[in-house]
Design a protein around this motif. Sequence first.
Motif, PDB file in Angstrom:
ATOM      1  N   GLN A  17       0.827  -1.207   0.000  1.00 31.84           N
ATOM      2  CA  GLN A  17       0.000   0.000   0.000  1.00 31.84           C
ATOM      3  C   GLN A  17       0.865   1.262   0.000  1.00 31.84           C
ATOM      4  O   GLN A  17       0.574   2.239  -0.700  1.00 31.84           O
ATOM      5  CB  GLN A  17      -0.915  -0.006   1.228  1.00 31.84           C
ATOM      6  N   LEU A  18       1.943   1.235   0.783  1.00 28.08           N
ATOM      7  CA  LEU A  18       2.823   2.400   0.848  1.00 28.08           C
ATOM      8  C   LEU A  18       3.487   2.670  -0.489  1.00 28.08           C
ATOM      9  O   LEU A  18       3.573   3.822  -0.936  1.00 28.08           O
ATOM     10  CB  LEU A  18       3.885   2.183   1.932  1.00 28.08           C
ATOM     11  N   VAL A  19       3.945   1.618  -1.156  1.00 29.56           N
ATOM     12  CA  VAL A  19       4.574   1.789  -2.472  1.00 29.56           C
ATOM     13  C   VAL A  19       3.563   2.312  -3.486  1.00 29.56           C
ATOM     14  O   VAL A  19       3.873   3.186  -4.310  1.00 29.56           O
ATOM     15  CB  VAL A  19       5.193   0.455  -2.934  1.00 29.56           C
ATOM     16  N   ALA A  20       2.326   1.788  -3.435  1.00 27.57           N
ATOM     17  CA  ALA A  20       1.300   2.254  -4.369  1.00 27.57           C
ATOM     18  C   ALA A  20       0.960   3.725  -4.133  1.00 27.57           C
ATOM     19  O   ALA A  20       0.824   4.507  -5.084  1.00 27.57           O
ATOM     20  CB  ALA A  20       0.045   1.390  -4.230  1.00 27.57           C
ATOM     21  N   ARG A  21       0.869   4.114  -2.878  1.00 27.92           N
ATOM     22  CA  ARG A  21       0.577   5.516  -2.568  1.00 27.92           C
ATOM     23  C   ARG A  21       1.732   6.425  -2.984  1.00 27.92           C
ATOM     24  O   ARG A  21       1.520   7.532  -3.488  1.00 27.92           O
ATOM     25  CB  ARG A  21       0.292   5.675  -1.072  1.00 27.92           C
ATOM     26  N   LEU A  22       2.949   5.945  -2.765  1.00 31.40           N
ATOM     27  CA  LEU A  22       4.107   6.732  -3.186  1.00 31.40           C
ATOM     28  C   LEU A  22       4.146   6.887  -4.706  1.00 31.40           C
ATOM     29  O   LEU A  22       4.488   7.953  -5.220  1.00 31.40           O
ATOM     30  CB  LEU A  22       5.389   6.071  -2.687  1.00 31.40           C
ATOM     31  N   ALA A  23       3.770   5.830  -5.426  1.00 34.17           N
ATOM     32  CA  ALA A  23       3.738   5.917  -6.891  1.00 34.17           C
ATOM     33  C   ALA A  23       2.699   6.941  -7.357  1.00 34.17           C
ATOM     34  O   ALA A  23       2.954   7.734  -8.271  1.00 34.17           O
ATOM     35  CB  ALA A  23       3.431   4.541  -7.479  1.00 34.17           C
ATOM     36  N   ILE A  24       1.519   6.926  -6.722  1.00 34.00           N
ATOM     37  CA  ILE A  24       0.490   7.919  -7.083  1.00 34.00           C
ATOM     38  C   ILE A  24       0.979   9.326  -6.785  1.00 34.00           C
ATOM     39  O   ILE A  24       0.806  10.252  -7.587  1.00 34.00           O
ATOM     40  CB  ILE A  24      -0.816   7.617  -6.323  1.00 34.00           C
ATOM     41  N   ASP A  25       1.617   9.501  -5.633  1.00 38.61           N
ATOM     42  CA  ASP A  25       2.100  10.827  -5.245  1.00 38.61           C
ATOM     43  C   ASP A  25       3.180  11.326  -6.195  1.00 38.61           C
ATOM     44  O   ASP A  25       3.138  12.476  -6.645  1.00 38.61           O
ATOM     45  CB  ASP A  25       2.629  10.772  -3.819  1.00 38.61           C
ATOM     46  N   LEU A  26       4.147  10.473  -6.517  1.00 37.36           N
ATOM     47  CA  LEU A  26       5.225  10.889  -7.414  1.00 37.36           C
ATOM     48  C   LEU A  26       4.711  11.184  -8.822  1.00 37.36           C
ATOM     49  O   LEU A  26       5.164  12.128  -9.481  1.00 37.36           O
ATOM     50  CB  LEU A  26       6.308   9.808  -7.464  1.00 37.36           C
ATOM     51  N   THR A  27       3.755  10.398  -9.273  1.00 40.33           N
ATOM     52  CA  THR A  27       3.168  10.667 -10.588  1.00 40.33           C
ATOM     53  C   THR A  27       2.446  12.004 -10.606  1.00 40.33           C
ATOM     54  O   THR A  27       2.597  12.812 -11.534  1.00 40.33           O
ATOM     55  CB  THR A  27       2.201   9.537 -10.969  1.00 40.33           C
ATOM     56  N   ALA A  28       1.656  12.257  -9.557  1.00 41.12           N
ATOM     57  CA  ALA A  28       0.883  13.501  -9.513  1.00 41.12           C
ATOM     58  C   ALA A  28       1.787  14.725  -9.411  1.00 41.12           C
ATOM     59  O   ALA A  28       1.596  15.715 -10.125  1.00 41.12           O
ATOM     60  CB  ALA A  28      -0.087  13.460  -8.329  1.00 41.12           C
ATOM     61  N   VAL A  29       2.796  14.678  -8.534  1.00 39.07           N
ATOM     62  CA  VAL A  29       3.653  15.847  -8.368  1.00 39.07           C
ATOM     63  C   VAL A  29       4.552  16.039  -9.587  1.00 39.07           C
ATOM     64  O   VAL A  29       4.918  17.179  -9.927  1.00 39.07           O
ATOM     65  CB  VAL A  29       4.478  15.725  -7.068  1.00 39.07           C
ATOM     66  N   SER A  30       4.902  14.970 -10.290  1.00 34.13           N
ATOM     67  CA  SER A  30       5.687  15.114 -11.514  1.00 34.13           C
ATOM     68  C   SER A  30       4.863  15.773 -12.614  1.00 34.13           C
ATOM     69  O   SER A  30       5.360  16.639 -13.341  1.00 34.13           O
ATOM     70  CB  SER A  30       6.191  13.745 -11.971  1.00 34.13           C
ATOM     71  N   VAL A  31       3.598  15.357 -12.734  1.00 30.71           N
ATOM     72  CA  VAL A  31       2.721  16.008 -13.713  1.00 30.71           C
ATOM     73  C   VAL A  31       2.536  17.481 -13.365  1.00 30.71           C
ATOM     74  O   VAL A  31       2.586  18.365 -14.240  1.00 30.71           O
ATOM     75  CB  VAL A  31       1.366  15.279 -13.771  1.00 30.71           C
ATOM     76  N   LEU A  32       2.325  17.766 -12.079  1.00 29.06           N
ATOM     77  CA  LEU A  32       2.144  19.154 -11.643  1.00 29.06           C
ATOM     78  C   LEU A  32       3.371  20.001 -11.945  1.00 29.06           C
ATOM     79  O   LEU A  32       3.253  21.141 -12.425  1.00 29.06           O
ATOM     80  CB  LEU A  32       1.842  19.174 -10.150  1.00 29.06           C
ATOM     81  N   THR A  33       4.548  19.460 -11.683  1.00 28.99           N
ATOM     82  CA  THR A  33       5.775  20.249 -11.796  1.00 28.99           C
ATOM     83  C   THR A  33       6.268  20.360 -13.228  1.00 28.99           C
ATOM     84  O   THR A  33       6.541  21.457 -13.717  1.00 28.99           O
ATOM     85  CB  THR A  33       6.871  19.635 -10.912  1.00 28.99           C
ATOM     86  N   PHE A  34       6.371  19.207 -13.913  1.00 32.04           N
ATOM     87  CA  PHE A  34       7.029  19.179 -15.221  1.00 32.04           C
ATOM     88  C   PHE A  34       6.070  19.362 -16.398  1.00 32.04           C
ATOM     89  O   PHE A  34       6.519  19.760 -17.484  1.00 32.04           O
ATOM     90  CB  PHE A  34       7.784  17.864 -15.397  1.00 32.04           C
ATOM     91  N   ALA A  35       4.787  19.082 -16.209  1.00 33.93           N
ATOM     92  CA  ALA A  35       3.836  19.212 -17.307  1.00 33.93           C
ATOM     93  C   ALA A  35       2.963  20.456 -17.214  1.00 33.93           C
ATOM     94  O   ALA A  35       2.455  20.920 -18.236  1.00 33.93           O
ATOM     95  CB  ALA A  35       2.934  17.970 -17.385  1.00 33.93           C
TER      96      ALA A  35
END
Length: 232
Positions: A17-35
């Motif tokens: 669960q922690l890895v899945a949540r971290l993956a969602i968080d990293l994906t979201a913040v990467s889209v926010l920052t770089f896209a």
Amino acid sequence: MHRRSRGVVDTLETYGQLVARLAIDLTAVSVLTFAVYYPRHRRRDLVPAYLALNVALFSVVAALSQVGGGGGMALGFGLFGVLSIIRLRSDSIQHEEVAYYFTTLVLGLLCALPHLPLAVAGALAALLLLVIHVADHPRLLSGTRRAVITLDVVHADEAALRADLARRLGEPLTWTVKQVDFVRDLMVVDVRFRVPELSGRVARTTRRTALSATRSRTNALPVPRPPAKETV
């Protein structure tokens, strides 16, 4: 033996669960920052700040979910202290960049909450990205601008100040006089104004006219003829 195997399964599920949540968080913040953020504002210095703040907050909240009793309370007060010392009132940081700061914080908090289902966390993260994408879109309210200008004259009359701002910038919507210097005869004004609607059309018409004139002059030039061949 059964209890031990059950504990191992629970631990693996927790880490999963922690890895899945971290993956969602990293994906979201990467889209926010770089896209979304960087292509629009081009401030490289804030990119690591957004990423580090998001991941750090995610780590703290994930640790809070695993520590109980006094340890969790201590981490909670520590988190409150860390967030309270973040200064977002600097003049170098614009209001829209403050919105990105808070979106980064909320993404880290949402994705790290242990009792929030993954589907709900992903949906809320997508909603935040959609809102910031639309709210900070360049085409939204594109005719309105903000500028801090220094005038070489001090206007005592509000009508005269409005006319001067309209002549220099466009239709003033609201303004605030930030500084008046009677010695040097200067005043600093923070003004919100609307760009003239016809300015873009006038600029395009001027460019088309200049291009047409250039082509006309080019077509009007005499075409050089090759020299006649001598007949022997």
